[in-house]
Motif scaffolding. Sequence first.
Motif, mmCIF file in Angstrom:
data_model
loop_
_atom_site.group_PDB
_atom_site.id
_atom_site.type_symbol
_atom_site.label_atom_id
_atom_site.label_comp_id
_atom_site.label_asym_id
_atom_site.label_seq_id
_atom_site.Cartn_x
_atom_site.Cartn_y
_atom_site.Cartn_z
ATOM 1 N N MET A 1 -55.810 60.565 -12.077
ATOM 2 C CA MET A 1 -54.506 61.113 -12.530
ATOM 3 C C MET A 1 -53.671 60.205 -12.213
ATOM 4 N N ASN A 2 -52.781 59.607 -13.163
ATOM 5 C CA ASN A 2 -51.683 58.831 -12.818
ATOM 6 C C ASN A 2 -50.504 59.466 -11.913
ATOM 7 N N ALA A 3 -50.006 58.476 -10.953
ATOM 8 C CA ALA A 3 -49.099 59.013 -10.134
ATOM 9 C C ALA A 3 -47.798 59.012 -10.952
ATOM 10 N N PRO A 4 -46.997 60.082 -10.569
ATOM 11 C CA PRO A 4 -45.593 59.928 -11.533
ATOM 12 C C PRO A 4 -44.597 58.859 -11.024
ATOM 13 N N LEU A 5 -44.027 58.320 -12.104
ATOM 14 C CA LEU A 5 -43.182 57.279 -11.719
ATOM 15 C C LEU A 5 -41.655 57.900 -11.374
ATOM 16 N N LEU A 6 -41.438 57.384 -9.863
ATOM 17 C CA LEU A 6 -39.999 57.769 -9.357
ATOM 18 C C LEU A 6 -38.916 56.835 -9.532
ATOM 19 N N ARG A 7 -37.970 57.264 -9.448
ATOM 20 C CA ARG A 7 -36.809 56.050 -9.614
ATOM 21 C C ARG A 7 -36.013 56.443 -8.338
ATOM 22 N N PRO A 8 -36.491 55.409 -7.186
ATOM 23 C CA PRO A 8 -35.892 55.714 -6.104
ATOM 24 C C PRO A 8 -34.627 54.840 -5.962
ATOM 25 N N SER A 9 -33.791 55.277 -5.134
ATOM 26 C CA SER A 9 -32.570 54.323 -4.575
ATOM 27 C C SER A 9 -32.953 53.397 -3.858
ATOM 28 N N ARG A 10 -32.126 52.265 -3.588
ATOM 29 C CA ARG A 10 -32.244 51.153 -2.808
ATOM 30 C C ARG A 10 -32.575 51.829 -1.466
ATOM 31 N N TRP A 34 -39.145 51.225 -9.453
ATOM 32 C CA TRP A 34 -38.352 50.385 -8.474
ATOM 33 C C TRP A 34 -36.842 49.825 -9.141
ATOM 34 N N ALA A 35 -36.754 50.685 -10.100
ATOM 35 C CA ALA A 35 -35.403 50.402 -10.796
ATOM 36 C C ALA A 35 -34.336 50.565 -10.021
ATOM 37 N N ILE A 127 -38.642 39.530 -0.454
ATOM 38 C CA ILE A 127 -38.834 39.120 -1.902
ATOM 39 C C ILE A 127 -39.052 40.124 -2.935
ATOM 40 N N GLN A 128 -39.918 41.162 -2.613
ATOM 41 C CA GLN A 128 -40.384 41.946 -3.543
ATOM 42 C C GLN A 128 -38.980 42.994 -3.718
ATOM 43 N N TYR A 129 -38.465 43.070 -2.803
ATOM 44 C CA TYR A 129 -36.995 43.801 -2.979
ATOM 45 C C TYR A 129 -36.151 43.162 -3.634
ATOM 46 N N GLY A 130 -35.967 41.781 -3.655
ATOM 47 C CA GLY A 130 -34.796 41.159 -4.354
ATOM 48 C C GLY A 130 -35.416 40.981 -5.585
ATOM 49 N N VAL A 204 -45.338 28.403 -3.390
ATOM 50 C CA VAL A 204 -45.057 28.666 -4.780
ATOM 51 C C VAL A 204 -46.229 29.311 -5.477
ATOM 52 N N MET A 205 -47.418 28.644 -5.400
ATOM 53 C CA MET A 205 -48.689 29.281 -6.169
ATOM 54 C C MET A 205 -49.302 30.321 -5.478
ATOM 55 N N ARG A 206 -48.934 30.993 -4.165
ATOM 56 C CA ARG A 206 -49.430 32.142 -3.752
ATOM 57 C C ARG A 206 -48.333 33.061 -4.216
ATOM 58 N N LEU A 207 -47.091 33.026 -4.433
ATOM 59 C CA LEU A 207 -46.318 33.873 -4.739
ATOM 60 C C LEU A 207 -46.355 34.094 -6.577
ATOM 61 N N ARG A 208 -47.027 33.083 -7.220
ATOM 62 C CA ARG A 208 -47.112 32.946 -8.684
ATOM 63 C C ARG A 208 -48.569 33.797 -8.834
ATOM 64 N N GLU A 209 -49.519 33.662 -7.967
ATOM 65 C CA GLU A 209 -50.926 34.096 -8.472
ATOM 66 C C GLU A 209 -51.511 35.290 -7.658
ATOM 67 N N SER A 210 -50.895 35.459 -6.348
ATOM 68 C CA SER A 210 -51.541 36.284 -5.642
ATOM 69 C C SER A 210 -50.804 37.313 -5.064
ATOM 70 N N GLU A 211 -49.584 37.831 -5.624
ATOM 71 C CA GLU A 211 -48.840 38.854 -5.193
ATOM 72 C C GLU A 211 -48.623 39.477 -6.255
ATOM 73 N N PRO A 212 -49.566 40.858 -6.663
ATOM 74 C CA PRO A 212 -49.446 41.813 -7.886
ATOM 75 C C PRO A 212 -48.103 42.088 -8.226
ATOM 76 N N SER A 213 -47.199 42.420 -7.610
ATOM 77 C CA SER A 213 -45.857 42.912 -7.841
ATOM 78 C C SER A 213 -45.039 41.711 -8.344
ATOM 79 N N LEU A 214 -45.537 40.600 -8.245
ATOM 80 C CA LEU A 214 -44.579 39.339 -8.567
ATOM 81 C C LEU A 214 -45.195 38.897 -10.220
#
Length: 242
Positions: A1-10, A34-35, A127-130, A204-214
């Motif tokens: 079952m998919n987890a519900p998508l929350l809209r958290p504050s910072r 992460w909006a 970085i993910q936060y930004g 650069v290549m690590r951030l481009r290719e290895s970080e799912p959130s990016l």
Amino acid sequence: MNAPLLRPSRRGFFHQACACGALAATGAWPLSAWAAEGARTTLTAHQALARLKQGNDDFLANRLPPDPPDHARRRLELARSQTPFAVLVGCSDSRVPPELLFGAGLGELFIVRNAGNTVDTVALGSIQYGVNVLGAPLIVVLGHERCGAVDAAVSVVQKNAVYPGSIGQMIEPIIPAVLKARSGGAKEDELLDQAVRENIRRTVMRLRESEPSLIEPQRAGHLRIVGARYDLDDGKVDFIVE
């Protein structure tokens, strides 16, 4: 079952980091969760990069803004929220202040700095936060000429140097860049600068290719990740990975 998508504050960002970290590891990063609160920058990645390049041109030419900044007004504007147009991963070196090099003002750059401009867990979370919370469309990895951390890594490779305390652990991520530069045929007098460049490229290549959130923001055209090198002597920033 998919987890519900929350809209958290910072404020709730790091409370969700553990749960979302597991999703990120599988590539199932819930970007809508992460909006950020409030407005985000209206600049595209292309516009943000052009703005940084123009800012460095102004820095080189000693051009000042036509009107002096009103810091008091700007502080009030930023008191409740921020809308940076770029995340900058830079070196802690005191000679490399990003806002000055790019002519940026309060609230325009979300800066992550450490000696050697490497990315560990803390830097990656920042970085993910930004990007995912604040909405910055551009990440710049900024290295520089004669970087002391890279030079220390060169000494480890070339001379088996040993550094005290946490310094040795700090430069460990840079050693592969030195080895790559050396195996690429860099001469002894060129090794440091080639290692600086390789260290930028690897990050650069690590951030481009290895970080799912990016990865998803890049695929959607909302994010660009580039690398640059700052010249201590002439003040120019060259974008060596675009």
